[in-house]
Design an enzyme around this catalytic site. Sequence first.
Site, mmCIF file in Angstrom:
data_model
loop_
_atom_site.group_PDB
_atom_site.id
_atom_site.type_symbol
_atom_site.label_atom_id
_atom_site.label_comp_id
_atom_site.label_asym_id
_atom_site.label_seq_id
_atom_site.Cartn_x
_atom_site.Cartn_y
_atom_site.Cartn_z
ATOM 1 N N TYR A 1 0.793 -1.087 0.021
ATOM 2 C CA TYR A 1 0.009 0.082 -0.003
ATOM 3 C C TYR A 1 0.791 1.310 -0.143
ATOM 4 C CZ TYR A 1 -4.149 -2.823 0.221
ATOM 5 O OH TYR A 1 -5.076 -3.683 -0.171
ATOM 6 N N ASN B 1 -12.713 2.524 -5.859
ATOM 7 C CA ASN B 1 -11.343 3.160 -5.903
ATOM 8 C C ASN B 1 -10.739 3.534 -4.522
ATOM 9 O OD1 ASN B 1 -11.499 2.246 -8.500
ATOM 10 N ND2 ASN B 1 -11.572 4.154 -9.500
ATOM 11 N N SER C 1 -15.516 -4.358 -13.227
ATOM 12 C CA SER C 1 -15.539 -5.670 -13.836
ATOM 13 C C SER C 1 -16.895 -6.374 -13.405
ATOM 14 C CB SER C 1 -14.381 -6.483 -13.556
ATOM 15 O OG SER C 1 -14.074 -6.774 -12.399
ATOM 16 N N HIS D 1 -14.354 1.391 -0.523
ATOM 17 C CA HIS D 1 -13.441 0.457 -0.079
ATOM 18 C C HIS D 1 -12.134 1.223 0.506
ATOM 19 C CE1 HIS D 1 -14.781 -2.544 -3.424
ATOM 20 N NE2 HIS D 1 -15.636 -2.654 -2.310
ATOM 21 N N LEU E 1 -14.617 -0.902 -20.824
ATOM 22 C CA LEU E 1 -14.004 -1.133 -21.896
ATOM 23 C C LEU E 1 -14.444 -2.176 -22.674
ATOM 24 C CD1 LEU E 1 -11.447 0.092 -23.399
ATOM 25 C CD2 LEU E 1 -9.928 -1.718 -22.042
ATOM 26 N N CYS F 1 0.356 6.399 15.994
ATOM 27 C CA CYS F 1 -1.047 6.862 15.628
ATOM 28 C C CYS F 1 -0.972 8.466 16.362
ATOM 29 C CB CYS F 1 -1.904 5.993 16.532
ATOM 30 S SG CYS F 1 -3.512 6.778 16.565
ATOM 31 N N ALA G 1 -13.163 5.030 -20.683
ATOM 32 C CA ALA G 1 -14.002 5.824 -20.115
ATOM 33 C C ALA G 1 -13.584 7.384 -20.519
ATOM 34 C CB ALA G 1 -13.641 5.701 -18.296
HETATM 35 C C1 BV8 Z 1 -18.042 -8.003 2.251
HETATM 36 C C2 BV8 Z 1 -10.080 -2.105 -1.540
HETATM 37 C C3 BV8 Z 1 -19.858 -8.702 3.541
HETATM 38 C C4 BV8 Z 1 -8.622 -2.726 -1.303
HETATM 39 C C5 BV8 Z 1 -11.325 -4.007 -2.641
HETATM 40 C C6 BV8 Z 1 -21.537 -12.267 -2.283
HETATM 41 C C7 BV8 Z 1 -22.072 -11.272 -1.398
HETATM 42 C C8 BV8 Z 1 -21.283 -10.510 -0.451
HETATM 43 C C9 BV8 Z 1 -19.966 -10.648 -0.353
HETATM 44 C C10 BV8 Z 1 -19.347 -11.695 -1.028
HETATM 45 C C11 BV8 Z 1 -20.113 -12.342 -1.902
HETATM 46 N N1 BV8 Z 1 -19.263 -13.225 -2.796
HETATM 47 C C12 BV8 Z 1 -17.847 -13.002 -2.191
HETATM 48 C C13 BV8 Z 1 -17.698 -11.956 -1.423
HETATM 49 C C14 BV8 Z 1 -16.767 -11.458 -0.849
HETATM 50 C C15 BV8 Z 1 -15.780 -10.385 -1.371
HETATM 51 C C16 BV8 Z 1 -16.012 -10.677 -2.892
HETATM 52 O O1 BV8 Z 1 -16.755 -9.934 -3.679
HETATM 53 N N2 BV8 Z 1 -15.232 -11.409 -3.594
HETATM 54 C C17 BV8 Z 1 -15.027 -11.365 -4.879
HETATM 55 C C18 BV8 Z 1 -13.432 -11.741 -5.150
HETATM 56 C C19 BV8 Z 1 -15.762 -12.751 -5.140
HETATM 57 N N3 BV8 Z 1 -16.316 -9.239 -1.144
HETATM 58 C C20 BV8 Z 1 -16.003 -8.697 0.280
HETATM 59 O O2 BV8 Z 1 -15.284 -9.256 0.898
HETATM 60 C C21 BV8 Z 1 -16.402 -7.351 0.657
HETATM 61 N N4 BV8 Z 1 -17.096 -7.281 1.943
HETATM 62 O O3 BV8 Z 1 -18.806 -8.599 1.107
HETATM 63 O O4 BV8 Z 1 -18.372 -7.959 3.399
HETATM 64 C C22 BV8 Z 1 -20.797 -7.663 3.404
HETATM 65 C C23 BV8 Z 1 -21.502 -7.679 2.282
HETATM 66 C C24 BV8 Z 1 -22.599 -6.779 2.082
HETATM 67 C C25 BV8 Z 1 -22.962 -6.033 3.248
HETATM 68 C C26 BV8 Z 1 -22.355 -6.116 4.524
HETATM 69 C C27 BV8 Z 1 -21.431 -6.971 4.472
HETATM 70 C C28 BV8 Z 1 -15.276 -6.203 0.407
HETATM 71 C C29 BV8 Z 1 -14.665 -6.311 -0.795
HETATM 72 C C30 BV8 Z 1 -13.780 -5.163 -0.869
HETATM 73 C C31 BV8 Z 1 -12.291 -5.585 -1.312
HETATM 74 N N5 BV8 Z 1 -11.313 -4.568 -1.456
HETATM 75 N N6 BV8 Z 1 -10.219 -2.857 -2.605
HETATM 76 C C32 BV8 Z 1 -7.565 -2.200 -2.328
HETATM 77 O O5 BV8 Z 1 -7.979 -1.489 -3.392
HETATM 78 O O6 BV8 Z 1 -6.263 -2.597 -2.285
HETATM 79 S S1 BV8 Z 1 -11.793 -4.646 -3.864
HETATM 80 C C33 BV8 Z 1 -10.868 -4.323 -5.478
HETATM 81 O O7 BV8 Z 1 -11.738 -4.653 -6.494
HETATM 82 C C34 BV8 Z 1 -10.821 -2.477 -5.611
HETATM 83 O O8 BV8 Z 1 -11.452 -1.807 -4.865
HETATM 84 C C35 BV8 Z 1 -11.298 -2.677 -7.128
HETATM 85 O O9 BV8 Z 1 -11.947 -1.417 -7.380
HETATM 86 C C36 BV8 Z 1 -12.382 -3.685 -6.948
HETATM 87 C C37 BV8 Z 1 -13.374 -4.118 -8.051
HETATM 88 O O10 BV8 Z 1 -12.751 -4.162 -9.026
HETATM 89 P P1 BV8 Z 1 -12.888 -3.156 -10.231
HETATM 90 O O11 BV8 Z 1 -12.817 -1.997 -9.741
HETATM 91 O O12 BV8 Z 1 -14.200 -3.601 -10.868
HETATM 92 O O13 BV8 Z 1 -11.620 -3.329 -10.975
HETATM 93 P P2 BV8 Z 1 -11.302 -4.566 -12.293
HETATM 94 O O14 BV8 Z 1 -9.662 -4.417 -12.207
HETATM 95 O O15 BV8 Z 1 -11.747 -5.815 -11.545
HETATM 96 O O16 BV8 Z 1 -12.155 -4.089 -13.316
HETATM 97 C C38 BV8 Z 1 -11.530 -2.947 -14.118
HETATM 98 C C39 BV8 Z 1 -12.561 -2.864 -15.266
HETATM 99 O O17 BV8 Z 1 -12.460 -1.739 -15.985
HETATM 100 C C40 BV8 Z 1 -12.676 -4.046 -16.227
HETATM 101 O O18 BV8 Z 1 -13.964 -4.297 -16.427
HETATM 102 C C41 BV8 Z 1 -12.015 -3.231 -17.536
HETATM 103 O O19 BV8 Z 1 -12.554 -3.966 -18.771
HETATM 104 C C42 BV8 Z 1 -12.443 -1.775 -17.387
HETATM 105 N N7 BV8 Z 1 -11.486 -0.989 -17.993
HETATM 106 C C43 BV8 Z 1 -10.176 -1.064 -18.096
HETATM 107 N N8 BV8 Z 1 -9.576 -0.011 -18.485
HETATM 108 C C44 BV8 Z 1 -10.700 0.927 -18.975
HETATM 109 C C45 BV8 Z 1 -11.766 0.175 -18.400
HETATM 110 N N9 BV8 Z 1 -13.085 0.585 -18.550
HETATM 111 C C46 BV8 Z 1 -13.134 1.912 -19.135
HETATM 112 N N10 BV8 Z 1 -11.956 2.632 -19.626
HETATM 113 C C47 BV8 Z 1 -10.745 2.111 -19.308
HETATM 114 N N11 BV8 Z 1 -9.747 2.823 -19.931
#
Ligand code: BV8
Length: 224
Positions: A52, A88, A173, A105, A198, A132, A215
């Site tokens: 980080y 983000n 995504s 997040h 994209l 802290c 975007a």
């Molecule tokens: C939680 C911070 C419980 C850290 C991040 C079902 C229900 C609920 C939860 C879950 C579930 N199944 C699984 C879970 C658990 C988990 C989860 O989702 N796992 C996934 C992997 C299956 N979720 C969690 O743990 C979350 N917490 O659920 O708590 C709860 C739920 C509800 C209510 C109460 C409690 C917490 C998740 C947070 C994790 N932290 N980030 C850090 O950044 O270091 S997530 C991380 O992924 C980033 O924040 C990122 O932004 C985020 C999502 O990814 P995207 O932003 O979509 O980025 P990605 O690269 O995937 O996609 C980019 C897209 O852009 C692509 O489509 C690409 O085509 C496009 N693109 C690229 N270039 C361009 C473009 N588009 C336009 N123009 C361009 N130029």
Amino acid sequence: MKVVVLTGAGISAESGVPTFRDSDGLWEGHDVMEVATPEGFAADPALVQRFYDLRRAHLAKVDTNPAHLALARLEQALGDDLLVITQNVDDLHERAGSTRVLHMHGELRSALCLACADRFPWEGDLAHSPACPGCDEAMLRPDVVWFGEMPYRMDEALQALQEADLFVAVGTSAHVQPAAAFVHWAAEQGARTLEINLAETLSTDDFDESRQGRAGDLVPRWVE
Ligand code: BV8
């Protein structure tokens, strides 16, 4: 008209901020579960702090792009009727001039104290275990939401989605929950839904309309 815009890593891609998944699931060479989970932090705090610290330092080398700037202009026009919910952790929406931004997040430029749970604006590294400002303990971690942790301000997000007339997802995504469910929650109460990305995503078929492209090109055109 009330508008909610959800942004993901794709909106910052043209600014030079690596996306989360475009690099075949490895993030800056790390397995996500190694660096973006509480377990990963407990197992190797120095590695996670450094991961980080590097991303926080990288913020100084990137800048806003036309998509961030267009959303800031949209806020000028809509005021409180616009909310940007971002996955983000960068500060590019704010640097573009947006003030109504919900970081579900967390943020790279914030530190959270494991001892007193206070959070503080933070610019520098955390890996050297700074004290802290609140309790003087050396227990600061990145103030970001890791997998398995509760996203921030979900009640506000849900309220905005309930009231939205239009929901737009930009550069995500739709892999990560609960953000990926926002389109369903918005559509259920009657909002129109638009995806700008994209490429097709896991949720493309759930949107009323989907526009594929960069975007930086499509968001300004949509805002105008
Ligand atoms: C939680 C911070 C419980 C850290 C991040 C079902 C229900 C609920 C939860 C879950 C579930 N199944 C699984 C879970 C658990 C988990 C989860 O989702 N796992 C996934 C992997 C299956 N979720 C969690 O743990 C979350 N917490 O659920 O708590 C709860 C739920 C509800 C209510 C109460 C409690 C917490 C998740 C947070 C994790 N932290 N980030 C850090 O950044 O270091 S997530 C991380 O992924 C980033 O924040 C990122 O932004 C985020 C999502 O990814 P995207 O932003 O979509 O980025 P990605 O690269 O995937 O996609 C980019 C897209 O852009 C692509 O489509 C690409 O085509 C496009 N693109 C690229 N270039 C361009 C473009 N588009 C336009 N123009 C361009 N130029």
